[in-house]
Design a protein around this motif. Sequence first.
Motif, short mmCIF file in Angstrom:
data_model
loop_
_atom_site.label_atom_id
_atom_site.label_comp_id
_atom_site.label_asym_id
_atom_site.label_seq_id
_atom_site.Cartn_x
_atom_site.Cartn_y
_atom_site.Cartn_z
N LYS A 116 0.82 -1.21 0.00
CA LYS A 116 0.00 0.00 0.00
C LYS A 116 0.86 1.27 0.00
N GLY A 117 2.16 1.11 -0.11
CA GLY A 117 3.04 2.26 -0.19
C GLY A 117 3.42 2.89 1.13
N PHE A 118 3.19 2.20 2.22
CA PHE A 118 3.54 2.75 3.53
C PHE A 118 5.02 2.54 3.85
N GLU A 119 5.65 3.59 4.32
CA GLU A 119 6.96 3.44 4.96
C GLU A 119 6.67 3.09 6.41
N VAL A 120 7.65 2.51 7.09
CA VAL A 120 7.50 2.19 8.50
C VAL A 120 8.65 2.81 9.26
N VAL A 121 8.31 3.57 10.29
CA VAL A 121 9.30 4.13 11.20
C VAL A 121 9.15 3.39 12.52
N THR A 122 10.24 2.84 13.03
CA THR A 122 10.17 2.13 14.31
C THR A 122 10.85 2.95 15.40
N CYS A 123 10.27 2.90 16.57
CA CYS A 123 10.83 3.52 17.76
C CYS A 123 10.77 2.47 18.87
N GLU A 124 11.83 2.37 19.66
CA GLU A 124 11.92 1.30 20.65
C GLU A 124 11.19 1.58 21.96
#
Length: 132
Positions: A32-40
Amino acid sequence: MKTIPKGKYILLIDDDVVTNYLHKSLIKDLNKGFEVVTCENGKVALTFLEKALAANAVPYAILVDLNMPVMDGFRFLEQYERNNYPKLYPSRITVLTTSSSPRDLDQLDVIDFVNYQSKPLTKQTLVNLLTD
């Protein structure tokens, strides 16, 4: 500092590397074109959000774990609400948890701007969360 995405993105807040890998793969597979940003943890996520929102980069959805070090999901949600983000920057917020504690679930029931799902997400659950 995490890079602020230029397009649609999902903010994934979880300290578990394996869970993050699985959820990122699932999101990518949706295509779907989503980027993913992860935070711990919640503290890192709030710092990221402050910079992202200042750049008018509102996350499409936020997926947050409850049990994390430094700042857990409940404290993140309290600060998120205190900052007035639910009204200023409406994003879909889903708490992802393995907790079946009645106390945790009761606390989540009174937060009107979130819903919750058991971890790990399935493809169908993710589709449901991201469908208008």
